[in-house]
Design a protein around this motif. Structure first.
Motif, PDB file in Angstrom:
ATOM      1  N   UNK A 194       0.819  -1.121  -0.121  1.00 39.91           N
ATOM      2  CA  UNK A 194      -0.072  -0.095   0.007  1.00 39.91           C
ATOM      3  C   UNK A 194       0.890   1.010   0.044  1.00 39.91           C
ATOM      4  N   UNK A 195       2.031   1.229   0.486  1.00 42.43           N
ATOM      5  CA  UNK A 195       2.988   2.434   0.610  1.00 42.43           C
ATOM      6  C   UNK A 195       3.241   2.731  -0.922  1.00 42.43           C
ATOM      7  N   UNK A 196       3.490   1.740  -1.738  1.00 41.65           N
ATOM      8  CA  UNK A 196       3.809   2.093  -3.070  1.00 41.65           C
ATOM      9  C   UNK A 196       2.776   2.794  -3.721  1.00 41.65           C
ATOM     10  N   UNK A 197       1.569   2.089  -3.743  1.00 39.27           N
ATOM     11  CA  UNK A 197       0.447   2.929  -4.145  1.00 39.27           C
ATOM     12  C   UNK A 197       0.273   4.239  -3.664  1.00 39.27           C
ATOM     13  N   UNK A 198       0.237   4.446  -2.287  1.00 34.93           N
ATOM     14  CA  UNK A 198       0.401   5.896  -1.670  1.00 34.93           C
ATOM     15  C   UNK A 198       1.468   6.640  -2.262  1.00 34.93           C
ATOM     16  N   UNK A 199       2.693   6.346  -2.395  1.00 28.22           N
ATOM     17  CA  UNK A 199       3.711   6.961  -3.134  1.00 28.22           C
ATOM     18  C   UNK A 199       3.479   7.521  -4.620  1.00 28.22           C
ATOM     19  N   UNK A 200       2.876   6.444  -5.220  1.00 31.79           N
ATOM     20  CA  UNK A 200       2.584   6.720  -6.777  1.00 31.79           C
ATOM     21  C   UNK A 200       1.464   7.935  -6.607  1.00 31.79           C
ATOM     22  N   UNK A 201       0.416   7.757  -5.899  1.00 25.55           N
ATOM     23  CA  UNK A 201      -0.856   8.697  -5.936  1.00 25.55           C
ATOM     24  C   UNK A 201      -0.109  10.172  -5.401  1.00 25.55           C
ATOM     25  N   UNK A 202       0.367   9.953  -4.531  1.00 31.53           N
ATOM     26  CA  UNK A 202       0.933  11.367  -3.842  1.00 31.53           C
ATOM     27  C   UNK A 202       2.043  12.089  -4.933  1.00 31.53           C
ATOM     28  N   UNK A 234      -4.421  15.350   5.874  1.00 35.37           N
ATOM     29  CA  UNK A 234      -4.547  14.042   5.253  1.00 35.37           C
ATOM     30  C   UNK A 234      -3.365  14.184   4.431  1.00 35.37           C
ATOM     31  N   UNK A 235      -3.147  15.238   3.543  1.00 35.01           N
ATOM     32  CA  UNK A 235      -1.937  15.272   2.655  1.00 35.01           C
ATOM     33  C   UNK A 235      -0.688  15.321   3.461  1.00 35.01           C
ATOM     34  N   UNK A 236      -0.694  16.096   4.647  1.00 34.06           N
ATOM     35  CA  UNK A 236       0.160  16.258   5.528  1.00 34.06           C
ATOM     36  C   UNK A 236       0.836  14.855   6.010  1.00 34.06           C
ATOM     37  N   UNK A 237      -0.163  14.241   6.442  1.00 33.43           N
ATOM     38  CA  UNK A 237       0.035  12.741   7.124  1.00 33.43           C
ATOM     39  C   UNK A 237       0.771  11.839   5.932  1.00 33.43           C
ATOM     40  N   UNK A 238       0.390  11.841   4.771  1.00 34.51           N
ATOM     41  CA  UNK A 238       0.759  10.798   3.829  1.00 34.51           C
ATOM     42  C   UNK A 238       2.025  11.519   3.643  1.00 34.51           C
ATOM     43  N   UNK A 239       2.611  12.599   3.499  1.00 30.55           N
ATOM     44  CA  UNK A 239       3.913  13.107   3.253  1.00 30.55           C
ATOM     45  C   UNK A 239       4.789  12.623   4.494  1.00 30.55           C
ATOM     46  N   UNK A 240       4.343  12.583   5.524  1.00 32.52           N
ATOM     47  CA  UNK A 240       5.082  12.236   6.667  1.00 32.52           C
ATOM     48  C   UNK A 240       5.181  10.742   6.755  1.00 32.52           C
ATOM     49  N   UNK A 241       4.096   9.929   6.217  1.00 36.34           N
ATOM     50  CA  UNK A 241       4.352   8.371   6.243  1.00 36.34           C
ATOM     51  C   UNK A 241       5.415   8.197   5.065  1.00 36.34           C
TER      52      UNK A 241
END
Length: 137
Positions: A10-18, A124-131
């Motif tokens: 899921x982190x790869x998917x999140x990284x692609x989307x971000x 939410x965007x800030x949290x994803x950037x932090x992850x």
């Protein structure tokens, strides 16, 4: 010869989307930097005593660079801690944008529900950037 195990989590998917989000947000920021909406924002800034700064164009360029590097890092090895520092820099500027956009221009404008919705989406965007940042720490 050893086989490299390829995993897709899921982190790869999140990284692609971000990465795509940051890239397109930066492109939109540059394309519409001198639009009527932007001029309205500059008018509000002048009303509160701030000058027309280049913060938005700087943020747009940073978002494009971060999006490209974040996407490329999935396919090529990025040396050192470049992605760590880049996501940290984007997160810091994202916090500044939250403060300037949602707190400095007035609390709960235009109404409470719109304001809190915008705050939650920015957080939410800030949290994803932090992850993503923690992934490369």
């Amino acid at each position: 010869m050893t086989k490299r195990k390829v995993t897709f989590d899921s982190m790869i998917a999140i990284q692609i989307v971000v990465a795509v989000f940051l890239f397109t947000l930066g492109i939109v920021g540059i394309i519409y930097w001198d639009s009527n909406i932007s001029q309205y924002g500059w008018g509000v800034d002048r009303l509160f005593g701030r000058s027309n700064s280049i913060f938005n164009i700087f943020m747009s360029v940073l978002e494009i660079v971060a999006g490209v590097i974040m996407f490329a890092a999935l396919f090529v090895h990025v040396k050192g801690r470049l992605l760590y520092w880049l996501t940290l820099l984007v997160a810091i500027f994202w916090i500044v944008e939250i403060i300037l956009g949602l707190f400095a221009r007035g609390l709960f404008l235009p109404d409470f529900f719109f304001w809190i919705n915008r705050l939650c989406s920015d957080l939410m965007i800030l949290l994803v950037l932090w992850l993503i940042n923690r992934r490369y720490a």
